[in-house]
Scaffold this active site. Structure first.
Site, PDB file in Angstrom:
ATOM      1  N   PHE A 153       0.828  -1.193  -0.079  1.00  0.00           N
ATOM      2  CA  PHE A 153       0.042  -0.243  -0.025  1.00  0.00           C
ATOM      3  C   PHE A 153       0.842   1.399  -0.195  1.00  0.00           C
ATOM      4  O   PHE A 153       0.414   2.461  -0.408  1.00  0.00           O
ATOM      5  CB  PHE A 153      -0.814  -0.392   1.186  1.00  0.00           C
ATOM      6  N   SER A 230       5.368  -7.253   3.446  1.00  0.00           N
ATOM      7  CA  SER A 230       5.713  -6.953   4.747  1.00  0.00           C
ATOM      8  C   SER A 230       7.212  -8.290   4.096  1.00  0.00           C
ATOM      9  O   SER A 230       6.740  -9.334   3.946  1.00  0.00           O
ATOM     10  CB  SER A 230       5.039  -7.304   5.538  1.00  0.00           C
ATOM     11  N   CYS A 285       9.707   1.688   3.320  1.00  0.00           N
ATOM     12  CA  CYS A 285      10.135   0.301   3.622  1.00  0.00           C
ATOM     13  C   CYS A 285      11.845   1.419   3.641  1.00  0.00           C
ATOM     14  O   CYS A 285      12.171   0.267   4.571  1.00  0.00           O
ATOM     15  CB  CYS A 285      10.539  -0.601   2.341  1.00  0.00           C
TER      16      CYS A 285
HETATM   17  P1  NAD Z   1       1.252  -6.890   2.454  1.00  0.00           P
HETATM   18  O1  NAD Z   1       2.512  -7.714   2.954  1.00  0.00           O
HETATM   19  O2  NAD Z   1       0.483  -6.424   4.064  1.00  0.00           O
HETATM   20  O3  NAD Z   1       0.722  -6.461   1.854  1.00  0.00           O
HETATM   21  C1  NAD Z   1       1.582  -6.173   0.103  1.00  0.00           C
HETATM   22  C2  NAD Z   1       0.745  -7.661  -0.473  1.00  0.00           C
HETATM   23  O4  NAD Z   1       0.334  -8.989  -0.227  1.00  0.00           O
HETATM   24  C3  NAD Z   1      -0.781  -6.711  -0.606  1.00  0.00           C
HETATM   25  O5  NAD Z   1      -0.741  -7.109  -2.786  1.00  0.00           O
HETATM   26  C4  NAD Z   1      -1.712  -7.454  -0.306  1.00  0.00           C
HETATM   27  O6  NAD Z   1      -2.652  -7.893  -0.812  1.00  0.00           O
HETATM   28  C5  NAD Z   1      -1.542  -9.040   0.384  1.00  0.00           C
HETATM   29  N1  NAD Z   1      -0.952  -9.685   1.250  1.00  0.00           N
HETATM   30  C6  NAD Z   1      -1.074  -9.561   2.179  1.00  0.00           C
HETATM   31  N2  NAD Z   1      -2.156  -9.986   3.378  1.00  0.00           N
HETATM   32  C7  NAD Z   1      -1.510 -11.386   2.956  1.00  0.00           C
HETATM   33  C8  NAD Z   1      -1.098 -12.454   3.356  1.00  0.00           C
HETATM   34  N3  NAD Z   1      -1.983 -13.495   4.343  1.00  0.00           N
HETATM   35  N4  NAD Z   1      -0.994 -13.385   1.993  1.00  0.00           N
HETATM   36  C9  NAD Z   1      -1.039 -13.478   1.073  1.00  0.00           C
HETATM   37  N5  NAD Z   1      -0.942 -12.285   0.624  1.00  0.00           N
HETATM   38  C10 NAD Z   1      -0.618 -11.098   1.407  1.00  0.00           C
HETATM   39  O7  NAD Z   1       2.536  -5.263   3.530  1.00  0.00           O
HETATM   40  P2  NAD Z   1       1.485  -3.442   3.242  1.00  0.00           P
HETATM   41  O8  NAD Z   1       1.174  -3.678   4.356  1.00  0.00           O
HETATM   42  O9  NAD Z   1       1.018  -3.771   1.999  1.00  0.00           O
HETATM   43  O10 NAD Z   1       2.889  -2.623   3.168  1.00  0.00           O
HETATM   44  C11 NAD Z   1       4.390  -2.610   4.315  1.00  0.00           C
HETATM   45  C12 NAD Z   1       5.296  -3.529   4.361  1.00  0.00           C
HETATM   46  O11 NAD Z   1       5.991  -3.185   2.927  1.00  0.00           O
HETATM   47  C13 NAD Z   1       5.968  -3.157   4.983  1.00  0.00           C
HETATM   48  O12 NAD Z   1       7.217  -5.185   5.751  1.00  0.00           O
HETATM   49  C14 NAD Z   1       7.768  -2.562   4.089  1.00  0.00           C
HETATM   50  O13 NAD Z   1       8.827  -2.613   4.888  1.00  0.00           O
HETATM   51  C15 NAD Z   1       7.801  -3.506   2.876  1.00  0.00           C
HETATM   52  N6  NAD Z   1       7.949  -2.223   1.288  1.00  0.00           N
HETATM   53  C16 NAD Z   1       9.475  -3.281   1.548  1.00  0.00           C
HETATM   54  C17 NAD Z   1       9.275  -2.544   0.198  1.00  0.00           C
HETATM   55  C18 NAD Z   1      10.943  -2.895  -0.384  1.00  0.00           C
HETATM   56  O14 NAD Z   1      11.273  -3.063  -1.433  1.00  0.00           O
HETATM   57  N7  NAD Z   1      12.094  -3.814   0.648  1.00  0.00           N
HETATM   58  C19 NAD Z   1       9.045  -1.383  -0.214  1.00  0.00           C
HETATM   59  C20 NAD Z   1       8.117  -1.338   0.322  1.00  0.00           C
HETATM   60  C21 NAD Z   1       7.215  -1.484   1.582  1.00  0.00           C
END
Ligand code: NAD
Length: 500
Positions: A153, A230, A285
């Site tokens: 997000f 995440s 991130c």
């Molecule tokens: P998230 O992991 O909750 O969601 C990411 C994606 O996974 C979304 O499309 C979501 O629909 C899907 N998802 C959510 N729960 C799921 C599940 N149980 N099973 C399968 N798919 C699922 O992450 P978020 O809250 O949207 O984003 C924030 C996180 O992303 C933070 O941890 C941040 O550090 C990380 N992030 C990392 C980078 C990087 O380049 N390292 C960049 C941006 C964000």
């Protein structure tokens, strides 16, 4: 004015279609709680239809000339520029960050589109002449087939643009699954991509959560998956999709530390620390969430707090806002409960950002800048990624101690050092076990000439998104060893030994 809430469409084979699902979720403005749209959780049939469209489209797209592919992305970058303000406004409404920061989000993605327009230079193979008598060896980099992207997000413009432009420019077709929390700006970018000339079926979009993600991981016709999100979900995606035989890259959670040495330029350092800790309400991130003050720099805590107090917490649409709301009520509650845990576990709460007054936006998910000092590695506020505007201050006696502290943390996304000493900076660069390093630069996200190169617990898979590395991720290297004969004469007989 219509009171009907708009629905977000799926994109299947060039058509924006209404999902037949019964499962929907609201997209909510985090500053006002206004429902902006409803997003569907796509059915299995719809997901399969999107992958099937991509599989068919790949058959012709893979042979599209380099120049044709490049010109689509040249047109695309122009359309993004022309629509920048509209894109930023959509992004701010659904995600919360300030309008200026939303433009930055779009702009960092736009830079990847510009890079994709250069695909002719990026996707070139290699050739070695005369590797044996009359024999040449050369490589070609071919698209893999259907690739998929799963995005978080926090950067709903930049991260989708890390993925589909590079994958498609390399000759692949693509299925994108945006974050269900803020899919609207992503969909506007997808509309512009079609307007730029991406053919039907080459780019498809499905929506949903866990079920859609698992379907992508398992689908036999998807060859590669790029995930950003995440650590918990990324680790699951990596294991599940690699088990299904796919190429997978997962960019995951972080805890980014900055070391401050006492010889640092104080004004520059304070400005950079505060911007990187609290910008986008700490939901980056690459946010700096831990600062390690070394030696006499430990006296700077009050200056850090004073600088943080100057930040303006308000809706992202308002002039002068520094910190907008966090993405959801649940995110706000989680951040607040972690702040409470920090107090319980003995850290010193130097600045408490809970429950700020934001006139006109009383329902918004606001948390103001929060600072803890006296933080140690065993505390929840240290070992969990808070993903909110909370800065942990840690004390170290020496640079060696500070580097060792960073290296004991399992994450390896980004880090920074603030110093005027070249020797200290070089020692840091050599010894710190983190993939992206800033020297007097707080958020060292590489431009697309390079690739995003987080490491250790922040990443699974070998190759990073965008830039040089992603060309390898999105292509199969074929190595061809060729010999041609001038005529029909035969020299020598059968040789059953490996040649020397
Ligand atoms: P998230 O992991 O909750 O969601 C990411 C994606 O996974 C979304 O499309 C979501 O629909 C899907 N998802 C959510 N729960 C799921 C599940 N149980 N099973 C399968 N798919 C699922 O992450 P978020 O809250 O949207 O984003 C924030 C996180 O992303 C933070 O941890 C941040 O550090 C990380 N992030 C990392 C980078 C990087 O380049 N390292 C960049 C941006 C964000």
């Amino acid at each position: 004015m219509s009171t009907i809430t708009p629905t977000i469409k799926l994109l299947i084979n060039g058509n924006f279609v209404e999902s037949k699902t019964t499962e929907w979720r609201d997209v909510i403005n985090p500053a006002t709680q206004q429902v902006l749209a409803r997003v569907p959780f796509a059915t299995d049939e719809e997901i399969n239809a999107a992958v099937a469209a991509a599989k068919t489209a790949f058959k012709t797209w893979r042979f599209t000339p380099i120049g044709t592919r490049a010109r689509i992305f040249l047109k695309y970058q122009q359309l993004i520029r022309e629509n920048m303000q509209e894109l930023a406004a959509i992004l701010t409404a659904e995600q919360g960050k300030t309008l200026a920061d939303a433009e930055g989000d779009v702009f960092r993605g736009l830079e990847v589109v510009e890079h994709a327009a250069n695909i002719g230079n990026l996707q070139m193979g290699e050739l070695a002449n005369n590797v044996a008598g009359g024999v040449d060896t050369y490589t070609i980099q071919q698209g893999l087939g259907v690739c998929a992207g799963i995005t978080p997000f926090n950067f709903p413009a930049m991260i989708p643009l890390w993925m589909f432009p590079m994958a498609i420019a390399c000759g692949n077709s693509f299925v994108l699954k945006p974050s269900e929390q803020d899919p609207m700006v992503t969909m506007r970018l997808v509309e512009l991509a079609l307007e730029a000339g991406i053919p039907a079926g080459v780019l498809n979009v499905i929506h949903g959560g866990e079920k859609a993600v698992n379907a992508i991981c398992d689908h036999a016709d998807i060859k590669a998956v790029s995930f950003v999100g995440s650590t918990k979900v990324g680790t699951h995606v990596y294991h599940r999709a690699t088990l299904a035989g796919k190429r997978v890259q997962c960019m995951m959670g972080a805890k980014n530390h900055a070391i401050v040495l006492p010889d640092a330029n104080k004004g520059h350092t304070l400005n950079n620390l505060i911007g990187a800790a609290f910008g986008a309400a700490g939901q980056r991130c690459m946010a700096l969430s831990v600062v390690v003050l070394v030696g006499a720099a430990n006296e700077w805590v009050s200056d850090i707090v004073a600088k943080a107090k100057t930040l303006n917490v308000n809706a992202g649409t308002e002039n002068g806002t520094d910190i907008g709301p966090v993405i959801s009520c649940a995110a706000r509650e989680r951040v607040e409960s972690l702040i409470a845990r920090g107090v319980e576990e003995g850290a010193t709460l130097e600045l408490d950002g809970r429950n700020p007054t934001v006139n006109g936006f009383e329902k918004g998910n606001f948390v103001g800048p929060t600072i803890f000092s006296g933080v140690t590695a065993d505390m929840s506020i240290y070992h969990q990624e808070i993903f909110g505007p909370v800065l942990c201050v840690v004390s170290a006696g020496t640079l060696d101690e500070a580097i060792a502290f960073i290296n004991q943390n399992p994450n390896g996304n980004g880090t920074a050092i603030f110093t005027q000493s070249g020797a200290a900076a070089r020692k840091f660069q050599e010894e710190v076990e983190v993939g992206q390093i800033g020297i007097n630069v707080p958020i060292p996200v590489p431009v697309p000439l390079f690739s995003f190169s987080g490491s250790r617990g922040s990443k699974l898979g070998d190759l990073g998104p965008y830039g040089k590395q992603v060309i390898l991720f999105y292509t199969q290297t074929k190595t061809i060893t060729a010999r041609w004969f001038d005529d029909n004469t035969v020299a020598g007989g059968v040789n059953t030994t490996i040649s020397l």
